[in-house]
Design a protein around this motif. Structure first.
Motif, PDB file in Angstrom:
ATOM      1  N   CYS A 102      21.979  -4.424  25.256  1.00  0.00           N
ATOM      2  CA  CYS A 102      20.888  -4.026  24.371  1.00  0.00           C
ATOM      3  C   CYS A 102      21.212  -4.445  22.939  1.00  0.00           C
ATOM      4  O   CYS A 102      22.322  -4.211  22.454  1.00  0.00           O
ATOM      5  CB  CYS A 102      20.675  -2.518  24.456  1.00  0.00           C
ATOM      6  SG  CYS A 102      19.394  -1.914  23.327  1.00  0.00           S
ATOM      7  N   SER A 103      20.236  -5.049  22.257  1.00  0.00           N
ATOM      8  CA  SER A 103      20.450  -5.501  20.880  1.00  0.00           C
ATOM      9  C   SER A 103      20.418  -4.349  19.884  1.00  0.00           C
ATOM     10  O   SER A 103      20.803  -4.513  18.736  1.00  0.00           O
ATOM     11  CB  SER A 103      19.394  -6.537  20.496  1.00  0.00           C
ATOM     12  OG  SER A 103      18.106  -5.958  20.567  1.00  0.00           O
ATOM     13  N   VAL A 104      19.993  -3.166  20.313  1.00  0.00           N
ATOM     14  CA  VAL A 104      19.919  -2.019  19.414  1.00  0.00           C
ATOM     15  C   VAL A 104      21.123  -1.096  19.600  1.00  0.00           C
ATOM     16  O   VAL A 104      21.855  -0.815  18.669  1.00  0.00           O
ATOM     17  CB  VAL A 104      18.598  -1.241  19.624  1.00  0.00           C
ATOM     18  CG1 VAL A 104      18.565   0.013  18.778  1.00  0.00           C
ATOM     19  CG2 VAL A 104      17.413  -2.135  19.314  1.00  0.00           C
ATOM     20  N   CYS A 105      21.346  -0.634  20.843  1.00  0.00           N
ATOM     21  CA  CYS A 105      22.424   0.335  21.059  1.00  0.00           C
ATOM     22  C   CYS A 105      23.634  -0.270  21.769  1.00  0.00           C
ATOM     23  O   CYS A 105      24.625   0.418  21.958  1.00  0.00           O
ATOM     24  CB  CYS A 105      21.912   1.532  21.852  1.00  0.00           C
ATOM     25  SG  CYS A 105      21.602   1.191  23.604  1.00  0.00           S
ATOM     26  N   THR A 106      23.558  -1.524  22.153  1.00  0.00           N
ATOM     27  CA  THR A 106      24.623  -2.293  22.808  1.00  0.00           C
ATOM     28  C   THR A 106      24.985  -1.800  24.211  1.00  0.00           C
ATOM     29  O   THR A 106      25.980  -2.224  24.764  1.00  0.00           O
ATOM     30  CB  THR A 106      25.913  -2.374  21.952  1.00  0.00           C
ATOM     31  OG1 THR A 106      26.516  -1.086  21.878  1.00  0.00           O
ATOM     32  CG2 THR A 106      25.614  -2.893  20.549  1.00  0.00           C
ATOM     33  N   GLY A 146      15.363  -8.189  25.228  1.00  0.00           N
ATOM     34  CA  GLY A 146      15.070  -9.314  24.348  1.00  0.00           C
ATOM     35  C   GLY A 146      14.486  -8.924  23.013  1.00  0.00           C
ATOM     36  O   GLY A 146      14.146  -9.783  22.214  1.00  0.00           O
ATOM     37  N   THR A 147      14.372  -7.631  22.724  1.00  0.00           N
ATOM     38  CA  THR A 147      13.835  -7.200  21.440  1.00  0.00           C
ATOM     39  C   THR A 147      14.797  -7.562  20.319  1.00  0.00           C
ATOM     40  O   THR A 147      15.983  -7.327  20.423  1.00  0.00           O
ATOM     41  CB  THR A 147      13.598  -5.674  21.433  1.00  0.00           C
ATOM     42  OG1 THR A 147      12.673  -5.358  22.474  1.00  0.00           O
ATOM     43  CG2 THR A 147      13.048  -5.196  20.109  1.00  0.00           C
ATOM     44  N   SER A 148      14.271  -8.128  19.274  1.00  0.00           N
ATOM     45  CA  SER A 148      15.090  -8.529  18.134  1.00  0.00           C
ATOM     46  C   SER A 148      15.223  -7.370  17.157  1.00  0.00           C
ATOM     47  O   SER A 148      14.300  -6.597  16.961  1.00  0.00           O
ATOM     48  CB  SER A 148      14.452  -9.718  17.431  1.00  0.00           C
ATOM     49  OG  SER A 148      15.185 -10.044  16.283  1.00  0.00           O
ATOM     50  N   THR A 149      16.370  -7.289  16.490  1.00  0.00           N
ATOM     51  CA  THR A 149      16.588  -6.256  15.484  1.00  0.00           C
ATOM     52  C   THR A 149      16.374  -6.804  14.077  1.00  0.00           C
ATOM     53  O   THR A 149      16.597  -6.108  13.106  1.00  0.00           O
ATOM     54  CB  THR A 149      18.015  -5.685  15.590  1.00  0.00           C
ATOM     55  OG1 THR A 149      18.952  -6.752  15.437  1.00  0.00           O
ATOM     56  CG2 THR A 149      18.227  -5.002  16.910  1.00  0.00           C
ATOM     57  N   ARG A 150      15.918  -8.061  13.971  1.00  0.00           N
ATOM     58  CA  ARG A 150      15.678  -8.658  12.653  1.00  0.00           C
ATOM     59  C   ARG A 150      14.480  -8.004  11.985  1.00  0.00           C
ATOM     60  O   ARG A 150      13.541  -7.577  12.636  1.00  0.00           O
ATOM     61  CB  ARG A 150      15.411 -10.156  12.789  1.00  0.00           C
ATOM     62  CG  ARG A 150      16.628 -10.923  13.238  1.00  0.00           C
ATOM     63  CD  ARG A 150      16.337 -12.395  13.245  1.00  0.00           C
ATOM     64  NE  ARG A 150      15.255 -12.683  14.193  1.00  0.00           N
ATOM     65  CZ  ARG A 150      14.628 -13.837  14.272  1.00  0.00           C
ATOM     66  NH1 ARG A 150      14.929 -14.814  13.474  1.00  0.00           N
ATOM     67  NH2 ARG A 150      13.681 -14.033  15.157  1.00  0.00           N
ATOM     68  N   ALA A 155      16.717  -4.539  34.867  1.00  0.00           N
ATOM     69  CA  ALA A 155      16.078  -3.618  33.930  1.00  0.00           C
ATOM     70  C   ALA A 155      15.291  -4.386  32.884  1.00  0.00           C
ATOM     71  O   ALA A 155      15.808  -5.311  32.280  1.00  0.00           O
ATOM     72  CB  ALA A 155      17.124  -2.736  33.259  1.00  0.00           C
ATOM     73  N   PHE A 156      14.032  -4.011  32.679  1.00  0.00           N
ATOM     74  CA  PHE A 156      13.231  -4.682  31.657  1.00  0.00           C
ATOM     75  C   PHE A 156      13.288  -3.949  30.329  1.00  0.00           C
ATOM     76  O   PHE A 156      12.812  -4.444  29.318  1.00  0.00           O
ATOM     77  CB  PHE A 156      11.781  -4.857  32.108  1.00  0.00           C
ATOM     78  CG  PHE A 156      11.029  -3.566  32.277  1.00  0.00           C
ATOM     79  CD1 PHE A 156      10.279  -3.045  31.254  1.00  0.00           C
ATOM     80  CD2 PHE A 156      11.073  -2.881  33.485  1.00  0.00           C
ATOM     81  CE1 PHE A 156       9.591  -1.858  31.408  1.00  0.00           C
ATOM     82  CE2 PHE A 156      10.387  -1.691  33.647  1.00  0.00           C
ATOM     83  CZ  PHE A 156       9.643  -1.175  32.609  1.00  0.00           C
ATOM     84  N   LYS A 157      13.877  -2.743  30.324  1.00  0.00           N
ATOM     85  CA  LYS A 157      14.120  -2.030  29.075  1.00  0.00           C
ATOM     86  C   LYS A 157      15.453  -1.306  29.173  1.00  0.00           C
ATOM     87  O   LYS A 157      15.962  -1.049  30.267  1.00  0.00           O
ATOM     88  CB  LYS A 157      12.990  -1.065  28.735  1.00  0.00           C
ATOM     89  CG  LYS A 157      12.831   0.076  29.683  1.00  0.00           C
ATOM     90  CD  LYS A 157      11.684   0.963  29.224  1.00  0.00           C
ATOM     91  CE  LYS A 157      11.535   2.165  30.144  1.00  0.00           C
ATOM     92  NZ  LYS A 157      10.494   3.072  29.676  1.00  0.00           N
ATOM     93  N   CYS A 158      16.030  -0.975  28.031  1.00  0.00           N
ATOM     94  CA  CYS A 158      17.343  -0.345  27.979  1.00  0.00           C
ATOM     95  C   CYS A 158      17.309   1.040  28.607  1.00  0.00           C
ATOM     96  O   CYS A 158      16.406   1.836  28.345  1.00  0.00           O
ATOM     97  CB  CYS A 158      17.812  -0.255  26.533  1.00  0.00           C
ATOM     98  SG  CYS A 158      19.429   0.539  26.350  1.00  0.00           S
ATOM     99  N   MET A 159      18.297   1.326  29.443  1.00  0.00           N
ATOM    100  CA  MET A 159      18.384   2.618  30.109  1.00  0.00           C
ATOM    101  C   MET A 159      18.695   3.745  29.118  1.00  0.00           C
ATOM    102  O   MET A 159      18.401   4.904  29.390  1.00  0.00           O
ATOM    103  CB  MET A 159      19.481   2.578  31.182  1.00  0.00           C
ATOM    104  CG  MET A 159      19.238   1.552  32.264  1.00  0.00           C
ATOM    105  SD  MET A 159      17.944   2.005  33.390  1.00  0.00           S
ATOM    106  CE  MET A 159      18.743   3.318  34.280  1.00  0.00           C
TER     107      MET A 159
END
Length: 67
Positions: free
Chosen positions: A25-29, A47-51, A36-40
Motif C-alpha cells: 500500500c502506498s499509504v500505510c505500506t 495503485g492510489t498515488s500519494t502525490r 486485493a483491489f484495495k488495502c486490507m
C-alpha cells in the motif's frame, strides 16, 4: 582488451519469487495479496498515488465564481 565484463561478477537476478503475488500500500505500506483491489488495513485502492494534486485540477479548482 575488448572484453570489459568481469567473469566473476554475478548476473542481475530477477525479483525474489517471495515478493510475487503481493503489493505494498502506498499509504500505510501494508503488504496486500495481489488479488486485493484495495488495502486490507486502510481501504485505499490499489495503485492510489500519494502525490499532491496539480494546481488547476477539477478537485482543487475553488476559484470559480458562483452564479
Amino acid at each position: 582488451m575488448g572484453d570489459k565484463k568481469s567473469p566473476t561478477r554475478p548476473k542481475r537476478q530477477p525479483k525474489p519469487s517471495s515478493d510475487e503475488g503481493y503489493w505494498d500500500c502506498s499509504v500505510c505500506t501494508f503488504r496486500n495479496s495481489a488479488e486485493a483491489f484495495k488495502c486490507m488495513m486502510c481501504d485505499v485502492r490499489k495503485g492510489t498515488s500519494t502525490r499532491e494534486e496539480k494546481p488547476g485540477s477539477l478537485t482543487s479548482n475553488w476559484s470559480s465564481p458562483i452564479g
